[in-house]
Design an enzyme around this catalytic site. Sequence first.
Site, PDB file in Angstrom:
ATOM      1  N   SER A  61      52.911  54.116 -21.594  1.00  0.00           N
ATOM      2  CA  SER A  61      53.081  55.388 -22.306  1.00  0.00           C
ATOM      3  C   SER A  61      51.740  56.035 -22.683  1.00  0.00           C
ATOM      4  O   SER A  61      51.537  57.226 -22.453  1.00  0.00           O
ATOM      5  CB  SER A  61      53.888  55.153 -23.584  1.00  0.00           C
ATOM      6  OG  SER A  61      55.104  54.515 -23.265  1.00  0.00           O
TER       7      SER A  61
ATOM      8  N   THR B  11      55.538  48.740 -20.589  1.00  0.00           N
ATOM      9  CA  THR B  11      56.534  47.974 -21.334  1.00  0.00           C
ATOM     10  C   THR B  11      57.737  48.828 -21.722  1.00  0.00           C
ATOM     11  O   THR B  11      58.883  48.443 -21.507  1.00  0.00           O
ATOM     12  CB  THR B  11      55.898  47.385 -22.612  1.00  0.00           C
ATOM     13  OG1 THR B  11      54.864  46.482 -22.220  1.00  0.00           O
ATOM     14  CG2 THR B  11      56.919  46.642 -23.451  1.00  0.00           C
ATOM     15  N   CYS B  12      57.493  49.993 -22.280  1.00  0.00           N
ATOM     16  CA  CYS B  12      58.593  50.815 -22.812  1.00  0.00           C
ATOM     17  C   CYS B  12      59.627  51.111 -21.737  1.00  0.00           C
ATOM     18  O   CYS B  12      60.821  50.923 -21.954  1.00  0.00           O
ATOM     19  CB  CYS B  12      58.019  52.119 -23.373  1.00  0.00           C
ATOM     20  SG  CYS B  12      59.298  53.293 -23.810  1.00  0.00           S
TER      21      CYS B  12
ATOM     22  N   CYS C 106      61.742  49.431 -24.569  1.00  0.00           N
ATOM     23  CA  CYS C 106      62.634  50.403 -25.229  1.00  0.00           C
ATOM     24  C   CYS C 106      63.778  50.909 -24.352  1.00  0.00           C
ATOM     25  O   CYS C 106      64.926  50.935 -24.787  1.00  0.00           O
ATOM     26  CB  CYS C 106      61.832  51.628 -25.672  1.00  0.00           C
ATOM     27  SG  CYS C 106      60.182  51.268 -26.247  1.00  0.00           S
TER      28      CYS C 106
ATOM     29  N   LYS D  27      66.257  48.190 -23.049  1.00  0.00           N
ATOM     30  CA  LYS D  27      66.859  47.655 -24.285  1.00  0.00           C
ATOM     31  C   LYS D  27      67.927  48.603 -24.813  1.00  0.00           C
ATOM     32  O   LYS D  27      69.037  48.204 -25.129  1.00  0.00           O
ATOM     33  CB  LYS D  27      65.742  47.428 -25.321  1.00  0.00           C
ATOM     34  CG  LYS D  27      66.132  46.911 -26.671  1.00  0.00           C
ATOM     35  CD  LYS D  27      66.598  47.927 -27.693  1.00  0.00           C
ATOM     36  CE  LYS D  27      65.696  49.080 -27.966  1.00  0.00           C
ATOM     37  NZ  LYS D  27      64.538  48.793 -28.777  1.00  0.00           N
TER      38      LYS D  27
ATOM     39  N   ALA E 219      42.599  46.226 -12.588  1.00  0.00           N
ATOM     40  CA  ALA E 219      41.225  46.727 -12.665  1.00  0.00           C
ATOM     41  C   ALA E 219      40.466  45.995 -13.766  1.00  0.00           C
ATOM     42  O   ALA E 219      41.060  45.556 -14.746  1.00  0.00           O
ATOM     43  CB  ALA E 219      41.224  48.221 -12.954  1.00  0.00           C
TER      44      ALA E 219
ATOM     45  N   GLY F 116      62.459  36.843 -36.268  1.00  0.00           N
ATOM     46  CA  GLY F 116      63.286  37.679 -37.153  1.00  0.00           C
ATOM     47  C   GLY F 116      62.800  39.113 -37.214  1.00  0.00           C
ATOM     48  O   GLY F 116      63.085  39.819 -38.173  1.00  0.00           O
TER      49      GLY F 116
ATOM     50  N   TYR G 101      61.796  42.958 -34.963  1.00  0.00           N
ATOM     51  CA  TYR G 101      62.516  43.997 -34.217  1.00  0.00           C
ATOM     52  C   TYR G 101      63.254  43.397 -33.018  1.00  0.00           C
ATOM     53  O   TYR G 101      64.440  43.602 -32.839  1.00  0.00           O
ATOM     54  CB  TYR G 101      61.522  44.996 -33.602  1.00  0.00           C
ATOM     55  CG  TYR G 101      60.962  46.086 -34.458  1.00  0.00           C
ATOM     56  CD1 TYR G 101      61.490  47.369 -34.405  1.00  0.00           C
ATOM     57  CD2 TYR G 101      59.851  45.870 -35.266  1.00  0.00           C
ATOM     58  CE1 TYR G 101      60.929  48.414 -35.133  1.00  0.00           C
ATOM     59  CE2 TYR G 101      59.282  46.915 -35.997  1.00  0.00           C
ATOM     60  CZ  TYR G 101      59.828  48.175 -35.925  1.00  0.00           C
ATOM     61  OH  TYR G 101      59.278  49.196 -36.639  1.00  0.00           O
ATOM     62  N   ILE G 102      62.493  42.705 -32.160  1.00  0.00           N
ATOM     63  CA  ILE G 102      63.056  42.313 -30.862  1.00  0.00           C
ATOM     64  C   ILE G 102      64.132  41.244 -31.057  1.00  0.00           C
ATOM     65  O   ILE G 102      65.207  41.321 -30.450  1.00  0.00           O
ATOM     66  CB  ILE G 102      61.936  41.841 -29.909  1.00  0.00           C
ATOM     67  CG1 ILE G 102      60.968  43.005 -29.643  1.00  0.00           C
ATOM     68  CG2 ILE G 102      62.515  41.307 -28.608  1.00  0.00           C
ATOM     69  CD1 ILE G 102      59.799  42.682 -28.720  1.00  0.00           C
TER      70      ILE G 102
ATOM     71  N   GLU H  21      67.285  42.895 -32.537  1.00  0.00           N
ATOM     72  CA  GLU H  21      67.969  43.772 -31.573  1.00  0.00           C
ATOM     73  C   GLU H  21      68.681  42.956 -30.499  1.00  0.00           C
ATOM     74  O   GLU H  21      69.845  43.217 -30.167  1.00  0.00           O
ATOM     75  CB  GLU H  21      66.960  44.723 -30.920  1.00  0.00           C
ATOM     76  CG  GLU H  21      66.446  45.770 -31.893  1.00  0.00           C
ATOM     77  CD  GLU H  21      65.440  46.745 -31.300  1.00  0.00           C
ATOM     78  OE1 GLU H  21      65.213  47.787 -31.908  1.00  0.00           O
ATOM     79  OE2 GLU H  21      64.869  46.452 -30.226  1.00  0.00           O
TER      80      GLU H  21
ATOM     81  N   ARG I 127      61.800  31.646 -39.299  1.00  0.00           N
ATOM     82  CA  ARG I 127      61.048  30.760 -40.203  1.00  0.00           C
ATOM     83  C   ARG I 127      60.990  31.271 -41.646  1.00  0.00           C
ATOM     84  O   ARG I 127      60.793  30.494 -42.572  1.00  0.00           O
ATOM     85  CB  ARG I 127      59.624  30.582 -39.661  1.00  0.00           C
ATOM     86  CG  ARG I 127      58.811  31.872 -39.655  1.00  0.00           C
ATOM     87  CD  ARG I 127      57.432  31.647 -39.061  1.00  0.00           C
ATOM     88  NE  ARG I 127      56.647  32.875 -39.061  1.00  0.00           N
ATOM     89  CZ  ARG I 127      55.414  32.966 -38.601  1.00  0.00           C
ATOM     90  NH1 ARG I 127      54.819  31.907 -38.086  1.00  0.00           N
ATOM     91  NH2 ARG I 127      54.767  34.098 -38.636  1.00  0.00           N
TER      92      ARG I 127
ATOM     93  N   GLY J 133      56.758  37.867 -31.585  1.00  0.00           N
ATOM     94  CA  GLY J 133      55.603  38.752 -31.616  1.00  0.00           C
ATOM     95  C   GLY J 133      54.989  38.953 -30.250  1.00  0.00           C
ATOM     96  O   GLY J 133      55.373  38.309 -29.270  1.00  0.00           O
TER      97      GLY J 133
ATOM     98  N   ALA K 256      62.937  52.980 -35.832  1.00  0.00           N
ATOM     99  CA  ALA K 256      64.318  52.515 -35.938  1.00  0.00           C
ATOM    100  C   ALA K 256      64.435  51.154 -35.296  1.00  0.00           C
ATOM    101  O   ALA K 256      63.780  50.884 -34.280  1.00  0.00           O
ATOM    102  CB  ALA K 256      65.252  53.498 -35.242  1.00  0.00           C
TER     103      ALA K 256
ATOM    104  N   HIS L  67      78.990  69.024 -44.107  1.00  0.00           N
ATOM    105  CA  HIS L  67      80.166  68.212 -44.436  1.00  0.00           C
ATOM    106  C   HIS L  67      81.213  68.317 -43.331  1.00  0.00           C
ATOM    107  O   HIS L  67      81.401  69.382 -42.775  1.00  0.00           O
ATOM    108  CB  HIS L  67      80.754  68.708 -45.757  1.00  0.00           C
ATOM    109  CG  HIS L  67      81.905  67.886 -46.227  1.00  0.00           C
ATOM    110  ND1 HIS L  67      81.745  66.616 -46.745  1.00  0.00           N
ATOM    111  CD2 HIS L  67      83.230  68.136 -46.237  1.00  0.00           C
ATOM    112  CE1 HIS L  67      82.941  66.132 -47.069  1.00  0.00           C
ATOM    113  NE2 HIS L  67      83.853  67.027 -46.758  1.00  0.00           N
TER     114      HIS L  67
ATOM    115  N   GLU M 222      74.972  63.625 -45.178  1.00  0.00           N
ATOM    116  CA  GLU M 222      75.011  64.560 -46.318  1.00  0.00           C
ATOM    117  C   GLU M 222      74.681  63.829 -47.619  1.00  0.00           C
ATOM    118  O   GLU M 222      74.227  64.422 -48.588  1.00  0.00           O
ATOM    119  CB  GLU M 222      76.354  65.269 -46.421  1.00  0.00           C
ATOM    120  CG  GLU M 222      77.535  64.383 -46.777  1.00  0.00           C
ATOM    121  CD  GLU M 222      78.859  65.173 -46.827  1.00  0.00           C
ATOM    122  OE1 GLU M 222      78.957  66.101 -47.641  1.00  0.00           O
ATOM    123  OE2 GLU M 222      79.776  64.847 -46.048  1.00  0.00           O
TER     124      GLU M 222
END
Length: 458
Positions: free
Chosen positions: A13, A41-42, A47, A50, A114, A175, A177-178, A181, A198, A261, A340, A441, A446
């Site tokens: 990216s 990676t993304c 992302c 996933k 490279a 524990g 993000y990854i 998810e 842990r 990680g 998120a 609404h 809201e």
Amino acid sequence: MFDYDLFVIGGGSGGVRAARIASTEGGAKVALAEESRMGGTCVIRGCVPKKLMVFASEMPEAVADARAYGWDASVGVFDWGRFRGALDVELDRLEGAYRSTLLNAGVTIYDARAAVVDPHRVRLASGEEFSVKHILVATGGRPFVPEVPGGELAVTSNEMFQLEALPQRALVVGGGYIASEFACILRGLGVQVTMMYRGAAILRGFDDEARGMVAGAMVARGIDIHCGVDVARLEKVAGGISVQGTDGAAREFDLVMYATGRKPNSGGMGLEALGVGIGARGQVLVDEWSQTAVPSIYAVGDVTDRINLTPVAIREGHAFADTVFRGVPTKADHELVASAVFTQPELGSIGLSEQAAVGQNSAEGRGPIEIFSASFRPMRSLFAGRTEARVLMKLVVDQASQRVLGCHIVGPGAGEMIQLAAIAIKMGATKADFDRTVAVHPTVSEELVTMRKPVRVV
Ligand code: NDP
């Protein structure tokens, strides 16, 4: 004269954005080398695949809801092979789109690894060398498995998109993000999931109330979460992989995935020898302009281990190109970045957690924090009979200035909601600004503009 004004190492990216802007808007002669697939990676192993797996894993619940709403629907059997085939096609399409974006921008692509020979020289794995005015290191990061006996039996997120078959029983270690998810994805796809973390509670760093709610919902969905337990040893046995925990218990799984990680890809490029600073975590050290200690060498994205998120890498790459090739000095802004976690339910977050805000205000002698928080059962899932599903809307407000310091949302669409709340908070919105905004609404969000009284002042 140099062969290129800019040589970018890494087609993820950050690198792709920098190359495109430097070429199309900065008029630079640009080359980019990528040793793996274009998109990084993304796009290839993060992302994008996933999120598609998240969508796949949410279907059984959507179909169950459809039944409750009067449809004659049943979900049937999940065909992992069919999904994987479609995923591969989509990733090929995206990779092609990245490639053509670069080519249309006039960037020369080298499908090769490279390395940096000197501050103005780059060498490809083929031996080909180029003289270059500037070098941008945008090589990202990779997952790592800590030293543990039998660690070679484990997979990481990299392999999850290429599994031959879905396991029946999976262990997810970590524990963050990854881990969170993937635990939800696998569970949604019908896998028996255990998590070992842990620490005391998963999603460390996020607001305690929000992460507690996500963890509770994950347990309610059948994910067996063991906190305060790490893996002591993995062993191949006839039925799968036996995992000895630090709690002394042995459990058996078909798949063990580590999500403990990621490490920056800073090695093997000759950077240190040239005087580029490398930090303790392996990150390339840069200043606020993304410049290293060697003036012609810059670095952006996960390899610098600042905030490891795709949109941040894109901003860093763009800011670099603006600064160096467009004559518009620009620093990437790392303040108030929303993110998120695509668990089920999702967690969207920006700014300070309740705990961090209290800590910051007391350290700086700045008075109390007001907490506005509402947790309720949204009408959509309640009607479908999912009475346990709840959402959380939370604002963390500085009492003296009334400024909203943080917003935390748990529930379906939290990622989408936090993106919009982030605009207001980035603009410096006060609680009064939220209050004078008329609600839409009936929506879940809201609640963000209708919470009148703090639930506590801390
Ligand atoms: P995280 O840093 O989020 O989580 C790592 C987890 O592994 C933590 O729970 C950590 O525990 C644990 N851990 C670390 N080292 C060890 C060890 N030696 N033994 C046991 N457990 C360990 O990393 P992830 O790999 O989940 O994700 C990497 C980054 O990628 C994220 O920080 C995020 O920036 C990005 N990302 C963003 C996503 C998104 O925006 N939705 C999705 C996926 C990734 P402890 O808490 O105790 O340190």
